[in-house]
Structure formats: C-alpha cells, structure tokens
Design a protein around this motif. Structure first.
Motif: not given
Length: 386
Positions: A313-314, A358-360, A370-374, A377-378
C-alpha cells in the motif's frame, strides 16, 4: 546458543527472530563459507574492545553486536557449518548509498583495508549500518565474488517482524506481483496535499519489473533486508509531486525530462527549499528519478524506511544513484561525490500524514489498472489473491 527476540505482543503472526533461520533462508550457505559483519561508527576506532557498546547512541551497532555477532559466535556458526564471524567497523558515510571508505578497524585495534583484507576473504558479508550501503556493496560483490545483505537502521521492531518472516514466502508473493506488473507502459500517481492535487507520470518503457525479495542464493549479489518490493528504474518522468523534508517542510517538486528541475514551498522553512534548489542547480543529476517502488509485505510500521517502504500500500520514488538497480546513474556522473546518494522518498500514512496518494494507476497491455487508492492496495491485492 543464539540470542532470540520475541515479537511484540500485538504482532503474533511473526515467530521469534532467528539468525540461523534468516541466514539459511536468504543465503542457503554451504559448509565452511566464511562470514563477517560490518558496522559503521563516526570514529571506527571505537570498535576496539567493543567500546561502542558503552554509548547508547549506537543502537544499530549494539543490535548488530547482540543479535548477529554474539549469535554467530554462540552457536549459529557451528549450526550452519560456517566459519569466521568477525566484526569490523568503517567510518559512517553520512548519506544513503555513498561509496564506502576503504579503511576499517578490528576490535583488536588493527587498521585494515576493506578491499584487501575483507572483501576478498569472505563469502558472506552482513552490513548493519546507519546509512544504506546497498549500492557500493553490490558493486564490490560483483568485483570480489561475495554475497551479502545490507540491514541499515536495524531496530527491535525490524528484528521481530521484517527479519523474522519466511523469505521463501516473501519471494513467492513478490514474484506474483512482479508478473502482474511487469512490462508496464507507465504509472501515474495522484497526490493530494492541503487541498491541492499533483500528478507524477513515470514512463516505464515496457521494461521487466524487478523484485527485492530477500533471497541471495546464486552468484555475487547483495540483498537489502527487510525485503519485499516491486521496483522499476523509470525511463522518463513528468509532472509534480509533493515531498516532506526531514524537518517537516513540505514542498512541490516539478519534474521534467526524468528529473526534478524545481522545488517550491508549500509550508515550513523556506531555507530548506532554497538549499534544495541550489543543490539541483549545482548538481542536476541529484534530482534524477532513479526508482519507482511498491511495497509487497504485511508488516508493522518500524519508523525506518528500510522496512516501512516494504509495506503493501506504500509507494516510494527515489532520486539519484541507480546503478545498483540496473540504471545508468553512477557516482562519477555527479558534480560532487558527496551528492552521489540514492534517496528514497516514501509515501505512507505514517511517514507523510500530510500527503495522500489518492490513486496510483498502471497502463499495461492496453488496460489501466488502479494499483493503490488512498494507500489501500486495489489491483495489487487482486494479484496477490489470484
């Protein structure tokens, strides 16, 4: 009998730290391989008679002595069939991945040469230091034929979690993520700070994603421990991203042509921004984006980037030296050798509470995921659960 460290009461998923298990898993060592430990000190002569143990400021080096040096001498060498176990000190470099000095000192007071007396004489070298030495040690490993691990910033949380995990499993999960993220076209990261949005786009050129997975069982190489990340050396970068400096100052980095070309103040000390801008002007490659990394592990926050950037998530973006990652930026390309660092800029809820990712998102095979949001991990979670 080796020293063990039990995990914190809230972290019941981790077994007690075991040096023999760590070395066996990471290196799969063969009988009679010779191992040593390197530490850094402001005055490396303080290693004489282990005098540094009397100074509470040297917690990293004290951990190296208690959980590595003593453990080797008190049973791990015999258990694994290894030899050696010596401890040496070199002068602290003052920056992440700066070249190491050649002088080293032994506890009996002898002054030695790393290149003459240590690198050629050991098959496994463990560097437990204040600043990361991964880049220079990786180069020396290839030159002298040893394997090694860098464990900078070692503290008790890392010992009882990030170094207590099963690195066979860490490697397996990292490979799942690597396969799902390799050969991407680009990654875009949206940041929000003080109500403003900033976006950084990193071009990846369909390169093979790489993994830091903790296993170092083949030819000459150096593992960075704790491990657990997927990373790339970007082929280009454009846009903006916020950065939190060590003193808490917040700035916006303007990126063009793959490097930071300007920094401006959001809040905090303007002198910090001015000093950074002067460095970018006098030594432009210090702003080059040399890495994009994503954590892959479920770990507790340690307060040290070496572990916290491995948390799922980082995200971290790094500037500067990149040759140890397969990049082209070597120390000789800096105007000042003291600037030839590799500096990770970590974005996480604890390290950068003022900044939200907010989003990667990643473009790969004609799809945007979408890899990560807030910081959640998505797609990365989907890959792990597949």
């Amino acid at each position: 009998m080796q020293t063990t460290l039990n995990p914190p009461a809230t972290q019941t998923n981790f077994p007690p730290f075991s040096l023999s298990r760590l070395l066996r898993t990471v290196f799969d060592p063969t009988t009679k391989e010779r191992v040593c430990i390197l530490i850094d000190l402001p005055d490396p002569r303080e290693v004489k008679d282990y005098g540094f143990l009397e100074n509470p400021k040297f917690s990293i080096q004290r951990n190296a002595y208690h959980y590595f040096y003593r453990a080797l001498k008190e049973g791990v060498l015999a258990e694994l069939g290894l030899t050696g176990g010596e401890l040496y000190a070199y002068q602290v470099t003052g920056g992440s991945n700066l070249d190491l000095p050649d002088e080293a000192w032994a506890p009996d007071g002898r002054q030695l040469s790393l290149s003459r007396d240590i690198y050629p004489e050991y098959k496994i070298i463990l560097c437990i230091s204040t600043y990361s030495a991964t880049a220079p040690l990786t180069a020396f490993a290839k030159q002298y034929g040893f394997r090694g691990a860098t464990l900078h910033g070692l503290n008790e949380i890392i010992l009882s979690s990030g170094l207590a995990v099963d690195y066979n499993e860490v490697s397996r999960l990292a490979e799942k993520l690597r396969l799902g993220m390799t050969r991407a076209d680009w990654v875009e990261i949206d940041f929000q700070v003080e109500g403003r949005k900033h976006t950084l786009r990193l071009d990846l050129g369909k390169q093979e994603a790489q993994k830091s997975h903790g296993l170092c069982r083949g030819g000459p190489d150096v593992a960075n421990l704790p491990a657990g990340e997927i990373y790339y050396v970007p082929t280009g970068a454009e846009g903006e991203f916020p950065m939190r400096y060590e003193d808490g100052t917040l700035g916006v980095m303007t990126v063009s042509g793959g490097r930071i070309v300007h920094t401006s103040l959001i809040s905090g000390d303007e002198a910090t921004i001015i000093a950074h801008q002067k460095k970018l002007v006098s030594d432009p490659v210090t702003g080059e984006i040399g890495e994009l990394g994503f954590g892959t592990q479920e770990l507790p926050v340690s307060g040290r980037d070496i572990q916290d950037e491995k948390i799922l998530g980082t995200i971290h973006v790094a500037t500067g030296r990149s040759d140890h990652l397969g990049g082209h930026l070597t120390p000789d390309k800096f105007a000042d050798s003291k600037n030839a660092t590799h500096d990770d800029i970590l974005f996480s809820p604890t390290k950068t509470p003022e900044i939200t990712v907010t989003q990667a998102r990643m473009s790969r095979n004609g799809e945007i995921k979408i890899l990560i949001e807030d910081f959640t991990p998505i797609h990365m979670r989907e890959l792990l659960d597949a």
